[in-house]
Design a protein around this motif. Sequence first.
Motif, mmCIF file in Angstrom:
data_model
loop_
_atom_site.group_PDB
_atom_site.id
_atom_site.type_symbol
_atom_site.label_atom_id
_atom_site.label_comp_id
_atom_site.label_asym_id
_atom_site.label_seq_id
_atom_site.Cartn_x
_atom_site.Cartn_y
_atom_site.Cartn_z
ATOM 1 N N ALA A 196 0.821 -1.206 0.000
ATOM 2 C CA ALA A 196 0.000 0.000 0.000
ATOM 3 C C ALA A 196 0.858 1.260 0.000
ATOM 4 N N GLY A 197 1.969 1.240 0.737
ATOM 5 C CA GLY A 197 2.849 2.404 0.756
ATOM 6 C C GLY A 197 3.457 2.695 -0.606
ATOM 7 N N ILE A 198 3.917 1.641 -1.281
ATOM 8 C CA ILE A 198 4.505 1.829 -2.619
ATOM 9 C C ILE A 198 3.442 2.268 -3.613
ATOM 10 N N LEU A 199 2.262 1.625 -3.540
ATOM 11 C CA LEU A 199 1.177 1.969 -4.469
ATOM 12 C C LEU A 199 0.742 3.418 -4.272
ATOM 13 N N ALA A 200 0.637 3.856 -3.020
ATOM 14 C CA ALA A 200 0.239 5.238 -2.754
ATOM 15 C C ALA A 200 1.256 6.217 -3.331
ATOM 16 N N ARG A 201 2.535 5.924 -3.142
ATOM 17 C CA ARG A 201 3.581 6.824 -3.657
ATOM 18 C C ARG A 201 3.524 6.923 -5.182
ATOM 19 N N LEU A 202 3.307 5.791 -5.829
ATOM 20 C CA LEU A 202 3.229 5.797 -7.290
ATOM 21 C C LEU A 202 2.004 6.571 -7.781
ATOM 22 N N LEU A 203 0.860 6.348 -7.146
ATOM 23 C CA LEU A 203 -0.359 7.048 -7.550
ATOM 24 C C LEU A 203 -0.254 8.547 -7.278
ATOM 25 N N LEU A 207 0.202 -0.921 -9.990
ATOM 26 C CA LEU A 207 -0.069 -2.234 -9.392
ATOM 27 C C LEU A 207 1.066 -3.213 -9.689
ATOM 28 N N GLN A 208 1.570 -3.157 -10.909
ATOM 29 C CA GLN A 208 2.665 -4.061 -11.285
ATOM 30 C C GLN A 208 3.937 -3.756 -10.500
ATOM 31 N N SER A 212 -14.574 8.763 -4.802
ATOM 32 C CA SER A 212 -14.393 10.178 -4.511
ATOM 33 C C SER A 212 -13.229 10.800 -5.283
ATOM 34 N N GLY A 213 -12.485 9.986 -6.042
ATOM 35 C CA GLY A 213 -11.323 10.502 -6.743
ATOM 36 C C GLY A 213 -10.130 10.749 -5.836
ATOM 37 N N ARG A 214 -10.133 10.135 -4.653
ATOM 38 C CA ARG A 214 -9.042 10.322 -3.686
ATOM 39 C C ARG A 214 -8.349 8.985 -3.392
ATOM 40 N N LEU A 215 -8.171 8.190 -4.437
ATOM 41 C CA LEU A 215 -7.586 6.864 -4.247
ATOM 42 C C LEU A 215 -6.174 6.929 -3.654
ATOM 43 N N PRO A 216 -5.278 7.792 -4.146
ATOM 44 C CA PRO A 216 -3.939 7.836 -3.528
ATOM 45 C C PRO A 216 -3.996 8.127 -2.027
ATOM 46 N N GLU A 217 -4.858 9.033 -1.643
ATOM 47 C CA GLU A 217 -4.968 9.390 -0.229
ATOM 48 C C GLU A 217 -5.468 8.219 0.612
ATOM 49 N N MET A 218 -6.463 7.497 0.101
ATOM 50 C CA MET A 218 -7.017 6.376 0.853
ATOM 51 C C MET A 218 -6.048 5.193 0.901
ATOM 52 N N VAL A 219 -5.294 4.981 -0.179
ATOM 53 C CA VAL A 219 -4.284 3.917 -0.154
ATOM 54 C C VAL A 219 -3.187 4.256 0.835
ATOM 55 N N ARG A 220 -2.820 5.535 0.931
ATOM 56 C CA ARG A 220 -1.829 5.962 1.926
ATOM 57 C C ARG A 220 -2.358 5.705 3.335
ATOM 58 N N ALA A 221 -3.635 6.004 3.570
ATOM 59 C CA ALA A 221 -4.233 5.739 4.879
ATOM 60 C C ALA A 221 -4.247 4.241 5.182
ATOM 61 N N LEU A 222 -4.456 3.432 4.148
ATOM 62 C CA LEU A 222 -4.430 1.980 4.310
ATOM 63 C C LEU A 222 -3.039 1.513 4.724
ATOM 64 N N ALA A 223 -2.001 2.078 4.122
ATOM 65 C CA ALA A 223 -0.628 1.727 4.472
ATOM 66 C C ALA A 223 -0.340 2.044 5.939
#
Length: 204
Positions: A117-124, A134-135, A187-198
């Motif tokens: 989740a941390g890597i995905l958030a940074r990329l997004l 994702l890859q 909501s269009g805030r996927l990077p923010e929510m993935v960061r919260a998940l991390a």
Amino acid sequence: LLGSFGGGKLFDVRTAHLGDPWSAAIQVGWVLTALSVAALLVLQAVKPTPAAGAEPYHAGLWLRAHTVLALALLGGVVLAAGWAWSRPQARAALRELTARAPLLRRWSADIDIARWAGILARLLENRVPLIQSLQLARTPLRRGDIQLLLGRVERDVRSGAPLAAALQNSGFLTPAALAMIRVGERSGRLPEMVRALAVLYDDA
């Protein structure tokens, strides 16, 4: 030192033959254990000195009588462990063993989920496309089974499925975590929510 070298060579040979580092490590362990037992039996067969023969045998007596041998054995074990840990295949086998242990399975999964989740958030956050993110995010993970699950998630997203739906089909995340991803997508805030998940999994 000789035992460490011999064990290492045997591990390489068995790994090349079996194609499975974990099975090779088990076989090498059995061989070394058998040799250790044989050495102890030989030592037991040696006639004790008169002073030692009058005392009941116990581990302390053996250690006092064979201090050099005990230190050599301990040094060999340490060297063998260090050599094994320096081998990527041996480390991978240990990680797979950890993944199979019931008490450690959930803990090791949470570590990989937080890393993913941390890597995905940074990329997004840097506007890398979702498929490519994702890859890239699953590549550094340690557990092979989680990498496979995320590979299926990536495949489903490529086919047009929303990320939350693909993750739900994989059984990868808890319902609360899936709800966070779903809210982020809508909501269009996927990077923010993935960061919260991390952060959530990192603090777990």
